[in-house]
Design a protein around this motif. Structure first.
Motif, PDB file in Angstrom:
ATOM      1  N   PRO A   1       9.929   3.195 -10.322  1.00  0.00           N
ATOM      2  CA  PRO A   1      10.805   4.317  -9.992  1.00  0.00           C
ATOM      3  C   PRO A   1      12.144   4.216 -10.720  1.00  0.00           C
ATOM      4  CG  PRO A   1       9.924   3.285  -8.004  1.00  0.00           C
ATOM      5  CD  PRO A   1       9.632   2.365  -9.146  1.00  0.00           C
ATOM      6  N   LEU A   2      12.725   5.359 -11.028  1.00  0.00           N
ATOM      7  CA  LEU A   2      14.040   5.422 -11.632  1.00  0.00           C
ATOM      8  C   LEU A   2      15.069   5.620 -10.513  1.00  0.00           C
ATOM      9  CD1 LEU A   2      16.135   5.779 -13.875  1.00  0.00           C
ATOM     10  CD2 LEU A   2      15.339   8.137 -14.147  1.00  0.00           C
ATOM     11  N   THR A   3      15.941   4.636 -10.326  1.00  0.00           N
ATOM     12  CA  THR A   3      16.978   4.725  -9.302  1.00  0.00           C
ATOM     13  C   THR A   3      18.273   5.184  -9.968  1.00  0.00           C
ATOM     14  OG1 THR A   3      15.952   2.955  -8.014  1.00  0.00           O
ATOM     15  CG2 THR A   3      18.247   3.481  -7.526  1.00  0.00           C
ATOM     16  N   GLN A   4      18.568   6.447  -9.839  1.00  0.00           N
ATOM     17  CA  GLN A   4      19.739   7.040 -10.479  1.00  0.00           C
ATOM     18  C   GLN A   4      20.813   7.229  -9.412  1.00  0.00           C
ATOM     19  OE1 GLN A   4      19.468   8.119 -14.016  1.00  0.00           O
ATOM     20  NE2 GLN A   4      21.679   7.925 -13.765  1.00  0.00           N
ATOM     21  N   SER A   5      21.498   6.140  -9.077  1.00  0.00           N
ATOM     22  CA  SER A   5      22.487   6.211  -8.006  1.00  0.00           C
ATOM     23  C   SER A   5      23.625   5.241  -8.288  1.00  0.00           C
ATOM     24  CB  SER A   5      21.854   5.871  -6.658  1.00  0.00           C
ATOM     25  OG  SER A   5      22.808   5.995  -5.614  1.00  0.00           O
ATOM     26  N   SER A   6      24.847   5.687  -8.015  1.00  0.00           N
ATOM     27  CA  SER A   6      26.005   4.795  -8.136  1.00  0.00           C
ATOM     28  C   SER A   6      26.348   4.146  -6.801  1.00  0.00           C
ATOM     29  CB  SER A   6      27.218   5.567  -8.647  1.00  0.00           C
ATOM     30  OG  SER A   6      27.560   6.619  -7.749  1.00  0.00           O
ATOM     31  N   MET A   7      25.811   4.692  -5.705  1.00  0.00           N
ATOM     32  CA  MET A   7      26.120   4.207  -4.358  1.00  0.00           C
ATOM     33  C   MET A   7      24.836   3.837  -3.622  1.00  0.00           C
ATOM     34  SD  MET A   7      28.857   7.213  -3.400  1.00  0.00           S
ATOM     35  CE  MET A   7      29.083   6.664  -1.708  1.00  0.00           C
ATOM     36  N   PHE A   8      24.966   2.873  -2.692  1.00  0.00           N
ATOM     37  CA  PHE A   8      23.832   2.436  -1.888  1.00  0.00           C
ATOM     38  C   PHE A   8      24.246   2.403  -0.413  1.00  0.00           C
ATOM     39  CE2 PHE A   8      23.358   0.791  -6.138  1.00  0.00           C
ATOM     40  CZ  PHE A   8      22.036   1.045  -6.441  1.00  0.00           C
TER      41      PHE A   8
ATOM     42  N   LYS B   1       0.825  -1.206   0.000  1.00  0.00           N
ATOM     43  CA  LYS B   1       0.000   0.000   0.000  1.00  0.00           C
ATOM     44  C   LYS B   1       0.867   1.268   0.000  1.00  0.00           C
ATOM     45  CE  LYS B   1      -4.042   1.991   2.317  1.00  0.00           C
ATOM     46  NZ  LYS B   1      -5.042   1.792   3.393  1.00  0.00           N
ATOM     47  N   GLY B   2       0.533   2.180  -0.893  1.00  0.00           N
ATOM     48  CA  GLY B   2       1.214   3.466  -0.959  1.00  0.00           C
ATOM     49  C   GLY B   2       2.420   3.516  -1.873  1.00  0.00           C
ATOM     50  N   GLU B   3       2.838   2.364  -2.439  1.00  0.00           N
ATOM     51  CA  GLU B   3       3.980   2.371  -3.355  1.00  0.00           C
ATOM     52  C   GLU B   3       3.534   2.863  -4.743  1.00  0.00           C
ATOM     53  OE1 GLU B   3       7.309  -0.726  -2.815  1.00  0.00           O
ATOM     54  OE2 GLU B   3       5.447  -1.854  -2.579  1.00  0.00           O
ATOM     55  N   PRO B   4       4.453   3.467  -5.511  1.00  0.00           N
ATOM     56  CA  PRO B   4       4.084   3.949  -6.841  1.00  0.00           C
ATOM     57  C   PRO B   4       3.822   2.795  -7.804  1.00  0.00           C
ATOM     58  CG  PRO B   4       6.437   4.206  -6.476  1.00  0.00           C
ATOM     59  CD  PRO B   4       5.846   3.789  -5.176  1.00  0.00           C
ATOM     60  N   VAL B   5       2.807   2.940  -8.639  1.00  0.00           N
ATOM     61  CA  VAL B   5       2.507   1.919  -9.649  1.00  0.00           C
ATOM     62  C   VAL B   5       3.575   1.932 -10.738  1.00  0.00           C
ATOM     63  CG1 VAL B   5       0.858   1.223 -11.429  1.00  0.00           C
ATOM     64  CG2 VAL B   5       0.043   1.938  -9.168  1.00  0.00           C
ATOM     65  N   ALA B   6       3.976   3.128 -11.194  1.00  0.00           N
ATOM     66  CA  ALA B   6       5.028   3.228 -12.197  1.00  0.00           C
ATOM     67  C   ALA B   6       6.376   2.883 -11.580  1.00  0.00           C
ATOM     68  CB  ALA B   6       5.065   4.641 -12.779  1.00  0.00           C
TER      69      ALA B   6
END
Length: 365
Positions: free
Chosen positions: A25-32, A18-23
């Motif tokens: 997401p774009l994760t634009q990251s080199s680090m986590f 519940k509450g998560e985006p249907v589309a």
């Protein structure tokens, strides 16, 4: 494939909370964020990325096999070849297939001690496959649209101890399923119909062979041949309309091919969906659709150029598979075809309007 594409549209949705985006997401990251031991989490952008990973889940669903994404079709082809050959290996490739694959083999693999043999698509099985380690196939061929018997070749290659790699770019998993015919590895340029909007470069490798996919993943990780997150996001979005686009493109191509076959300005036509075409029998047996590519040969090179450059519903551009119909003379890239040979990629325009534009342009030559 209807069920496959329907389920594909809801792969993400059915796993949401519940509450998560249907589309996606774009994760634009080199680090986590990674305190402590990695413990299987995403940790560095050259190794993994949540946007790619969901894209690969969708691609795997379509191929019914594990899948890895690459930044172009040639990156996918390179990964499949470098994962399967070594110095002393013998590979067989089509002499009339996509020319960049031949360049890669001739200019680079041969220099590393790989023995490269070429055969034309229509005589590909002649000479057999004994002693050949990797057989690279492309059916229909690009740009000639000749076909080869994929199940028979895959079976013969396996019996001879080799593996097969099939470039399925022209047909997509919706039009042809090489893995189901015994081929070991599928590669595709998703720049074409899979993405469909002429705005990205991407490719993928799929195989049901675990050892092969481990090698392909290692090649990607250590070579750095990784897709960009934004391109992966664009491809994912494109795949959501692949079914409707591919259906429109193939249906329109059939209509155009039948009309072009009767046009006085057309000296020759190739389309696997025409009963008179040399590829028709194999296409009926191996494909679910006849595809969206066709070729016509006009009277002269000058007339071919005029047709391509003046038809208002054809983009004069290389590549294919976009929503906009496009055309080009393949001889300009060195393909062994008539100078007046035109490869035509049928897009998503209304077929009545598209035919009217093509017919008028041909009549004006």
């Amino acid at each position: 494939m209807g069920r496959k594409t329907g389920e594909m549209l809801h792969l993400r949705g059915n796993a949401l909370t519940k509450g998560e985006p249907v589309a996606l997401p774009l994760t634009q990251s080199s680090m986590f964020h990674l305190p402590g031991a990695p413990d299987g989490h995403d940790f560095y952008g050259r190794v993994n990325n949540p946007t790619w990973e969901h894209l690969e889940q969708v691609l795997a669903h379509l191929e019914d096999a594990p899948c890895l994404a690459f930044p172009s079709g040639m990156a996918a082809i390179s990964a499949a070849l470098f994962a399967t050959v070594k110095a002393g290996s013998r590979i067989l490739i089509p002499s009339d297939g996509y020319y960049v694959t031949r360049v890669l083999a001739d200019r680079f693999l041969s220099g590393l001690g790989v023995i490269v043999t070429e055969r034309p698509t229509t005589a590909f099985s002649e000479g057999g496959f004994d002693g050949i380690d990797v057989v690279f196939v492309e059916s229909p061929s690009n740009p000639g649209l000749d076909m080869m018997d994929l199940p028979a070749i895959a079976s013969s290659v396996r019996a001879a101890g080799g593996i097969t790699i099939a470039d399925n770019t022209t047909m997509t998993p919706l039009g042809q399923r090489p893995l189901d015919m015994g081929v070991d590895i599928v590669v595709s340029s998703d720049t074409k119909a899979m993405g469909g909007h002429s705005d990205l470069l991407m490719g993928h490798v799929a195989s049901r062979n675990t050892d092969v996919m481990e090698r392909v993943e290692e090649w990607r990780r250590v070579s750095g041949a990784i897709p960009g997150p934004h391109e992966a996001w664009l491809l994912h979005r494109g795949l959501e309309t692949l079914d409707v686009r591919f259906d429109r493109m193939c249906s329109s191509a059939q209509v155009l091919a039948e009309r072009l076959a009767a046009h006085l300005a057309v000296k020759d036509i190739r389309y696997p969906g025409l009963p008179s075409d040399p590829s028709y029998t194999l296409a009926q047996a191996q494909t679910t659709r006849f595809g969206f590519l066709l070729s016509i040969t006009l009277e002269t090179q000058a007339k071919a150029e005029t047709f391509i450059n003046t038809c208002p519903m054809l983009r004069p551009a290389t590549s294919f598979g976009g929503v906009h119909s496009s055309a080009e003379r393949r001889a300009r890239w060195g393909d062994d075809v008539d100078p007046a040979f035109v490869r035509l990629s049928v897009g998503c325009e209304p077929v009545v309007e598209l035919w009217q534009a093509i017919d008028a342009s041909l009549n004006a030559l």
